[in-house]
Design a protein around this motif. Structure first.
Motif, PDB file in Angstrom:
ATOM      1  N   VAL A  61       0.824  -1.216   0.000  1.00  0.00           N
ATOM      2  CA  VAL A  61       0.000   0.000   0.000  1.00  0.00           C
ATOM      3  C   VAL A  61       0.857   1.265   0.000  1.00  0.00           C
ATOM      4  O   VAL A  61       0.367   2.353   0.307  1.00  0.00           O
ATOM      5  N   LEU A 100      -7.768   0.918  -2.174  1.00  0.00           N
ATOM      6  CA  LEU A 100      -7.641   0.755  -0.730  1.00  0.00           C
ATOM      7  C   LEU A 100      -8.980   1.135  -0.117  1.00  0.00           C
ATOM      8  O   LEU A 100      -9.431   2.279  -0.256  1.00  0.00           O
ATOM      9  N   HIS A 154      -7.145  -3.666  -1.653  1.00  0.00           N
ATOM     10  CA  HIS A 154      -6.671  -3.807  -0.290  1.00  0.00           C
ATOM     11  C   HIS A 154      -7.767  -3.342   0.669  1.00  0.00           C
ATOM     12  O   HIS A 154      -8.353  -2.263   0.468  1.00  0.00           O
TER      13      HIS A 154
END
Length: 268
Positions: free
Chosen positions: A15, A56, A79
Motif C-alpha cells: 500500500v 484501498l 486492499h
C-alpha cells in the motif's frame, strides 16, 4: 475478479502508493494520481477502467462496492484496511473510506486534440486557473454540458490532483484534455484548428444571452482577479454575463456553467 487482501500493517509495502497522501500530492506522483470517494471511484471505473492501478477500501464499504469489484481486471489489487490502519496509511482521517491509485493518460498535443474534434464542437480554454476547486467545478460543468475538450495553459493547476478530481465528481478523469506549452500562442492554435475564440470578460460589450455561436467555439476563461491577458482579449470575441448593479463578476466555475448551458441550447 480482482485480487483481495487484508492490510493490518500501515507499513505494508503493497500500500506504499497510498501512504502520506497530502505530502506526496504536493511533490507529485510520477505519472500516478489518487482518486477519493465512492462516487469518484464509480466514475473512474466506468470511464477509465484501463487506468485503475489499485484500491484501498474500508471493509465497511465492501458490500456497496461489490458491483465495482466485479468489473475490475484480475490484476488490480483491492486492499482492505480498518479505519485506524487506513488513516495511518493516508496520514489523515479518511472518512470516505475509499481510495484508488490511477495512472495518468499520456499527454496529447493541443493542436492534435482540437483538429480531431467534430465539425460542431465546444471547448474550454483555461488560462492561469490555479485553484483546484475551480478546476474541479469547471470539469464538472464541462461533462454535464457535453464540452468536447478542455485546454489548459501552462499556469493552470493539475486537474488530476485529488481535490480537483473530487470536486469534479470524477469528470476530470474522462473529459479530453491537453496542456499548452509555455508561450504557446492560444489565438493561433484556435484559428488554425477552426475555432472561434470567445473571451469571457465583465467589461465585454457583447452579451452572452444574444450570442449565436460558431460551429466550432472555444470559451476562454481566466483566473479570478487578473482574468485573461490583454493580448488574448485583443485577439478574441469578448462576451460578458451582465451583473446586477454594483456587482462585478461571478466565480469562474459558475461562469463556465452558464456559458456552456447557453452554447449547448443555442445549438438546438
Amino acid at each position: 475478479m480482482p485480487q483481495f487482501r487484508v492490510v493490518t500493517d500501515p507499513d505494508d509495502p503493497a500500500v506504499a502508493p497510498f501512504r502520506a497522501i497530502k505530502e506526496r500530492d504536493l511533490v507529485g506522483r510520477e505519472g500516478l494520481f489518487i482518486a477519493e470517494g465512492e462516487t469518484v471511484l464509480r466514475a473512474f471505473v466506468r470511464d477509465a477502467l484501463e487506468r485503475v492501478v489499485s484500491l484501498l477500501i474500508d471493509p465497511k464499504r465492501r458490500d456497496k462496492l461489490e458491483d465495482v469489484f466485479a468489473s475490475l481486471p484480475e490484476d488490480v489489487p483491492v486492499h482492505f484496511a480498518d479505519q485506524a490502519v487506513l488513516d495511518s496509511i493516508a496520514g489523515f482521517h479518511l472518512h470516505r473510506g475509499v481510495l484508488a491509485v490511477g495512472r495518468k493518460p499520456q499527454p496529447v498535443a493541443a493542436n492534435a486534440l482540437l483538429a480531431g474534434l467534430p465539425a460542431r464542437a465546444v471547448v474550454l480554454v483555461l488560462c492561469g486557473i490555479a485553484n483546484h476547486d475551480n478546476i474541479g467545478g469547471i470539469y464538472r460543468n464541462a461533462a454535464a454540458f457535453g464540452a468536447d475538450a478542455v485546454i489548459l495553459d501552462a499556469d493552470c493547476c493539475d486537474p488530476l490532483y485529488r481535490k480537483a478530481i473530487r470536486v469534479s465528481v470524477g469528470a476530470a478523469l474522462s473529459v479530453p484534455t491537453a496542456r499548452l506549452g509555455r508561450g504557446e500562442d492560444i489565438a493561433d492554435l484556435l484559428a488554425n484548428t477552426g475555432f472561434e475564440a470567445l473571451a469571457l470578460s465583465p467589461s465585454a460589450s457583447e452579451v452572452l444571452a444574444r450570442l449565436k455561436p460558431a460551429p466550432r467555439t472555444a470559451v476562454l476563461l481566466g483566473a479570478e482577479g487578473p482574468g485573461l491577458s490583454p493580448d488574448v482579449m485583443a485577439r478574441a470575441r469578448t462576451v460578458g454575463v451582465p451583473m446586477a448593479k454594483g456587482f462585478d463578476s461571478l466565480n469562474v466555475a459558475t461562469t463556465s456553467g452558464i456559458v456552456l448551458h447557453h452554447l449547448r441550447f443555442a445549438e438546438v
